[in-house]
Design a protein around this motif. Structure first.
Motif, PDB file in Angstrom:
ATOM      1  N   ALA A 251       0.821  -1.218   0.000  1.00  0.00           N
ATOM      2  CA  ALA A 251       0.000   0.000   0.000  1.00  0.00           C
ATOM      3  C   ALA A 251       0.858   1.273   0.000  1.00  0.00           C
ATOM      4  O   ALA A 251       0.618   2.189  -0.798  1.00  0.00           O
ATOM      5  CB  ALA A 251      -0.974  -0.012   1.176  1.00  0.00           C
ATOM      6  N   PRO A 252       1.879   1.385   0.876  1.00  0.00           N
ATOM      7  CA  PRO A 252       2.738   2.585   0.810  1.00  0.00           C
ATOM      8  C   PRO A 252       3.462   2.730  -0.521  1.00  0.00           C
ATOM      9  O   PRO A 252       3.635   3.847  -1.015  1.00  0.00           O
ATOM     10  CB  PRO A 252       3.728   2.363   1.963  1.00  0.00           C
ATOM     11  N   LEU A 253       3.888   1.617  -1.094  1.00  0.00           N
ATOM     12  CA  LEU A 253       4.571   1.687  -2.388  1.00  0.00           C
ATOM     13  C   LEU A 253       3.626   2.151  -3.492  1.00  0.00           C
ATOM     14  O   LEU A 253       4.021   2.908  -4.381  1.00  0.00           O
ATOM     15  CB  LEU A 253       5.164   0.319  -2.743  1.00  0.00           C
ATOM     16  N   LEU A 254       2.386   1.694  -3.434  1.00  0.00           N
ATOM     17  CA  LEU A 254       1.411   2.133  -4.429  1.00  0.00           C
ATOM     18  C   LEU A 254       1.084   3.608  -4.243  1.00  0.00           C
ATOM     19  O   LEU A 254       0.886   4.343  -5.222  1.00  0.00           O
ATOM     20  CB  LEU A 254       0.144   1.278  -4.334  1.00  0.00           C
ATOM     21  N   GLN A 255       1.056   4.064  -2.994  1.00  0.00           N
ATOM     22  CA  GLN A 255       0.825   5.490  -2.736  1.00  0.00           C
ATOM     23  C   GLN A 255       1.994   6.311  -3.255  1.00  0.00           C
ATOM     24  O   GLN A 255       1.805   7.421  -3.771  1.00  0.00           O
ATOM     25  CB  GLN A 255       0.643   5.725  -1.234  1.00  0.00           C
ATOM     26  N   ALA A 256       3.200   5.767  -3.144  1.00  0.00           N
ATOM     27  CA  ALA A 256       4.376   6.472  -3.665  1.00  0.00           C
ATOM     28  C   ALA A 256       4.281   6.641  -5.179  1.00  0.00           C
ATOM     29  O   ALA A 256       4.734   7.655  -5.726  1.00  0.00           O
ATOM     30  CB  ALA A 256       5.651   5.704  -3.296  1.00  0.00           C
ATOM     31  N   VAL A 257       3.692   5.670  -5.856  1.00  0.00           N
ATOM     32  CA  VAL A 257       3.476   5.784  -7.297  1.00  0.00           C
ATOM     33  C   VAL A 257       2.527   6.946  -7.590  1.00  0.00           C
ATOM     34  O   VAL A 257       2.772   7.761  -8.486  1.00  0.00           O
ATOM     35  CB  VAL A 257       2.915   4.471  -7.876  1.00  0.00           C
ATOM     36  N   LYS A 258       1.453   7.027  -6.827  1.00  0.00           N
ATOM     37  CA  LYS A 258       0.496   8.115  -7.029  1.00  0.00           C
ATOM     38  C   LYS A 258       1.143   9.473  -6.776  1.00  0.00           C
ATOM     39  O   LYS A 258       0.888  10.447  -7.499  1.00  0.00           O
ATOM     40  CB  LYS A 258      -0.714   7.903  -6.118  1.00  0.00           C
ATOM     41  N   ASN A 259       1.979   9.544  -5.746  1.00  0.00           N
ATOM     42  CA  ASN A 259       2.684  10.799  -5.457  1.00  0.00           C
ATOM     43  C   ASN A 259       3.622  11.168  -6.604  1.00  0.00           C
ATOM     44  O   ASN A 259       3.734  12.344  -6.977  1.00  0.00           O
ATOM     45  CB  ASN A 259       3.476  10.664  -4.158  1.00  0.00           C
ATOM     46  N   ALA A 260       4.302  10.159  -7.151  1.00  0.00           N
ATOM     47  CA  ALA A 260       5.223  10.411  -8.263  1.00  0.00           C
ATOM     48  C   ALA A 260       4.465  10.843  -9.508  1.00  0.00           C
ATOM     49  O   ALA A 260       4.959  11.679 -10.289  1.00  0.00           O
ATOM     50  CB  ALA A 260       6.048   9.164  -8.547  1.00  0.00           C
ATOM     51  N   GLU A 261       3.292  10.297  -9.709  1.00  0.00           N
ATOM     52  CA  GLU A 261       2.461  10.705 -10.849  1.00  0.00           C
ATOM     53  C   GLU A 261       2.065  12.173 -10.719  1.00  0.00           C
ATOM     54  O   GLU A 261       2.084  12.920 -11.709  1.00  0.00           O
ATOM     55  CB  GLU A 261       1.213   9.818 -10.934  1.00  0.00           C
ATOM     56  N   GLU A 262       1.721  12.582  -9.507  1.00  0.00           N
ATOM     57  CA  GLU A 262       1.349  13.983  -9.286  1.00  0.00           C
ATOM     58  C   GLU A 262       2.557  14.892  -9.470  1.00  0.00           C
ATOM     59  O   GLU A 262       2.452  15.985 -10.059  1.00  0.00           O
ATOM     60  CB  GLU A 262       0.776  14.151  -7.880  1.00  0.00           C
ATOM     61  N   ALA A 263       3.724  14.462  -8.998  1.00  0.00           N
ATOM     62  CA  ALA A 263       4.942  15.258  -9.166  1.00  0.00           C
ATOM     63  C   ALA A 263       5.286  15.403 -10.648  1.00  0.00           C
ATOM     64  O   ALA A 263       5.726  16.473 -11.090  1.00  0.00           O
ATOM     65  CB  ALA A 263       6.103  14.603  -8.414  1.00  0.00           C
ATOM     66  N   LEU A 264       5.068  14.353 -11.413  1.00  0.00           N
ATOM     67  CA  LEU A 264       5.325  14.426 -12.850  1.00  0.00           C
ATOM     68  C   LEU A 264       4.357  15.389 -13.520  1.00  0.00           C
ATOM     69  O   LEU A 264       4.753  16.174 -14.394  1.00  0.00           O
ATOM     70  CB  LEU A 264       5.201  13.038 -13.474  1.00  0.00           C
ATOM     71  N   ARG A 265       3.107  15.358 -13.110  1.00  0.00           N
ATOM     72  CA  ARG A 265       2.121  16.276 -13.691  1.00  0.00           C
ATOM     73  C   ARG A 265       2.525  17.729 -13.436  1.00  0.00           C
ATOM     74  O   ARG A 265       2.453  18.586 -14.331  1.00  0.00           O
ATOM     75  CB  ARG A 265       0.738  16.005 -13.089  1.00  0.00           C
ATOM     76  N   LEU A 266       2.979  18.018 -12.227  1.00  0.00           N
ATOM     77  CA  LEU A 266       3.407  19.378 -11.897  1.00  0.00           C
ATOM     78  C   LEU A 266       4.651  19.767 -12.703  1.00  0.00           C
ATOM     79  O   LEU A 266       4.766  20.922 -13.164  1.00  0.00           O
ATOM     80  CB  LEU A 266       3.694  19.483 -10.398  1.00  0.00           C
ATOM     81  N   ALA A 267       5.573  18.817 -12.876  1.00  0.00           N
ATOM     82  CA  ALA A 267       6.776  19.096 -13.662  1.00  0.00           C
ATOM     83  C   ALA A 267       6.424  19.393 -15.114  1.00  0.00           C
ATOM     84  O   ALA A 267       7.024  20.265 -15.751  1.00  0.00           O
ATOM     85  CB  ALA A 267       7.742  17.921 -13.576  1.00  0.00           C
ATOM     86  N   GLN A 268       5.447  18.688 -15.640  1.00  0.00           N
ATOM     87  CA  GLN A 268       5.000  18.929 -17.008  1.00  0.00           C
ATOM     88  C   GLN A 268       4.394  20.332 -17.139  1.00  0.00           C
ATOM     89  O   GLN A 268       4.630  21.039 -18.122  1.00  0.00           O
ATOM     90  CB  GLN A 268       3.976  17.872 -17.415  1.00  0.00           C
ATOM     91  N   GLU A 269       3.621  20.731 -16.137  1.00  0.00           N
ATOM     92  CA  GLU A 269       3.015  22.064 -16.163  1.00  0.00           C
ATOM     93  C   GLU A 269       4.088  23.159 -16.082  1.00  0.00           C
ATOM     94  O   GLU A 269       4.008  24.172 -16.788  1.00  0.00           O
ATOM     95  CB  GLU A 269       2.026  22.206 -15.006  1.00  0.00           C
ATOM     96  N   ARG A 270       5.086  22.947 -15.231  1.00  0.00           N
ATOM     97  CA  ARG A 270       6.166  23.941 -15.114  1.00  0.00           C
ATOM     98  C   ARG A 270       6.956  24.034 -16.418  1.00  0.00           C
ATOM     99  O   ARG A 270       7.368  25.121 -16.826  1.00  0.00           O
ATOM    100  CB  ARG A 270       7.085  23.573 -13.943  1.00  0.00           C
ATOM    101  N   TYR A 271       7.164  22.914 -17.058  1.00  0.00           N
ATOM    102  CA  TYR A 271       7.905  22.914 -18.320  1.00  0.00           C
ATOM    103  C   TYR A 271       7.124  23.679 -19.397  1.00  0.00           C
ATOM    104  O   TYR A 271       7.688  24.483 -20.147  1.00  0.00           O
ATOM    105  CB  TYR A 271       8.157  21.480 -18.761  1.00  0.00           C
ATOM    106  N   LYS A 272       5.816  23.445 -19.470  1.00  0.00           N
ATOM    107  CA  LYS A 272       4.990  24.161 -20.438  1.00  0.00           C
ATOM    108  C   LYS A 272       4.994  25.664 -20.154  1.00  0.00           C
ATOM    109  O   LYS A 272       5.077  26.487 -21.067  1.00  0.00           O
ATOM    110  CB  LYS A 272       3.560  23.625 -20.398  1.00  0.00           C
TER     111      LYS A 272
END
Length: 320
Positions: A251-272
Motif C-alpha cells: 500500500a505505501p509503495l502504491l501510494q508512492a506511485v500516485k505521489n510520483a504521478e502527481e509530481a510528474l504532472r506538476l513538472a510537465q506544467e512547469r515545463y509548459k
C-alpha cells in the motif's frame, strides 16, 4: 490431473503490466523442470490407483508427492514471473536513467557555452569556466555509467526472454486482498512438505499394533510426530510474519506511485509554463532546458516508484 492453483488476483495482474513478457515464465528452465516433476508424479499416482494390490500407504504417498510437486510448480511459476517482472522494470529504470543523464549533459554543455561567452565579455571568471567544464565531465561520466547500466539490464532481460522490447508499464496490478497471506500459507510448498510428513507419520502410527509393537518404538514415533508438528507450527509462524510484512509494504509503495504521478504532472506544467516564457522573450533557452531536466527527473522518479511496487508485488507472489 489436478488443475494448477492460480489465485484470482494473479490472473488480474497478468492482464495489465508486461503481459506478454510474463507469459514466457512457463518456458524458463526452472519452471520446465518443475512441470516435468509434476507430470511424473501425476503418472505415478495414476499407476498407483490402477494397481489392484495397492496399499493405503502407497496411495497416500503418491497423492502427497503429486500435491507437493504441484505446489513447487506453482512456486516456480511465480518465481519465474518475479524474475521477468524485475528484469523488465530494471530495463525501464535504466532507460529512464539514460534519458536523464543525456539531458543533464545537454544542460551542462549549454551551461559551459554560456560561461565561455560570459568569460569573453568579462561576466565570468576562469574559476567559473573550470567549474562549468567539470560539470560537463561529470555529466559525461554519469551518462557512460547510465549506458552501461542499461546494457546490463538489457542483458539480464535477454537472458530470460531473448530479444525483447520493453514498453511503459501502464496500469499496475491492484492491491491483492488481505486473505492472500492465508491463501499462500495453505499452498506453501515448505509447509505442505511438513504437513505431508506429519500425515504420513500419523497414518503409520495408526498401522501399529500396540500388542506386538515395542512400546519404545511407539514412543519414538510419537516423539517424531510431536517434533514435526512443532516444526510445522514454528515455520508457519515465521512465514506468516514474512508474508504479512511483504503484503503491508504494498500500500505505501502504491501510494508512492500516485505521489510520483502527481509530481510528474506538476513538472510537465512547469515545463509548459517555462516554454511560454521563452516564446515571450522572458526566459532563456537554458532555463527551459533546466526545466526539461527536472521533467526527466520526475519521469525517472515515477518509473522507480512503479518498479519498486512491481517488484514487491511479484516478490509477494513468489513467496508461496
Amino acid at each position: 490431473m489436478k488443475k494448477l492453483l492460480v489465485l484470482p488476483f494473479l490472473a488480474l495482474a497478468l492482464a495489465q503490466p508486461l503481459p506478454e513478457a510474463l507469459k514466457k515464465a512457463p518456458e524458463l528452465p526452472s519452471v520446465v523442470t518443475a512441470r516435468l516433476e509434476y507430470e511424473t508424479r501425476a503418472k505415478d499416482l495414476e499407476r498407483t490407483l490402477q494397481d489392484p494390490l495397492r496399499t493405503g500407504l502407497a496411495e497416500l504417498q503418491a497423492r502427497q508427492a503429486l500435491a507437493l510437486a504441484e505446489a513447487r510448480l506453482n512456486r516456480a511459476l511465480a518465481q519465474g514471473e518475479e524474475s521477468i517482472a524485475s528484469a523488465y522494470a530494471g530495463v525501464l529504470e535504466a532507460e529512464a536513467q539514460v534519458r536523464l543523464a543525456q539531458k543533464a549533459l545537454e544542460v551542462a554543455e549549454l551551461g559551459l557555452k554560456a560561461t565561455e561567452i560570459r568569460l569573453r565579455g568579462g561576466g565570468a571568471t576562469p574559476l567559473d569556466l573550470l567549474e562549468a567544464q567539470n560539470r560537463v565531465l561529470e555529466a559525461r561520466k554519469n551518462l557512460e555509467l547510465a549506458q552501461r547500466g542499461r546494457e546490463s539490464a538489457l542483458a539480464q532481460l535477454k537472458n530470460l526472454l531473448g530479444d525483447w522490447k520493453v514498453e511503459p508499464l501502464g496500469t499496475l496490478p491492484p492491491l491483492p486482498e488481505e486473505r492472500v497471506v492465508e491463501d499462500f500459507l495453505k499452498a506453501h510448498a515448505d509447509l505442505l512438505q511438513l504437513r505431508n510428513t506429519l500425515e504420513l507419520l500419523r497414518f503409520q502410527r495408526g498401522l501399529l499394533d500396540e500388542s506386538f509393537t515395542p512400546r519404545k518404538d511407539i514412543e519414538a514415533m510419537e516423539d517424531q510426530m510431536a517434533t514435526v508438528a512443532k516444526n510445522l507450527e514454528n515455520l508457519e509462524k515465521s512465514l506468516r510474519v514474512g508474508l504479512d510484512a511483504r503484503y503491508r509494504q504494498l500500500a505505501p509503495l502504491l501510494q508512492a506511485v500516485k505521489n510520483a504521478e502527481e509530481a510528474l504532472r506538476l513538472a510537465q506544467e512547469r515545463y509548459k509554463a517555462e516554454g511560454k516564457r521563452v516564446n515571450a522573450g522572458l526566459s532563456s533557452g537554458l532555463a527551459l532546458l533546466q526545466q526539461e531536466l527536472s521533467l526527466k527527473q520526475a519521469e525517472l522518479s515515477l518509473v522507480q516508484a512503479q518498479s519498486a511496487y512491481l517488484k514487491a508485488y511479484y516478490g509477494l507472489l513468489a513467496s508461496r
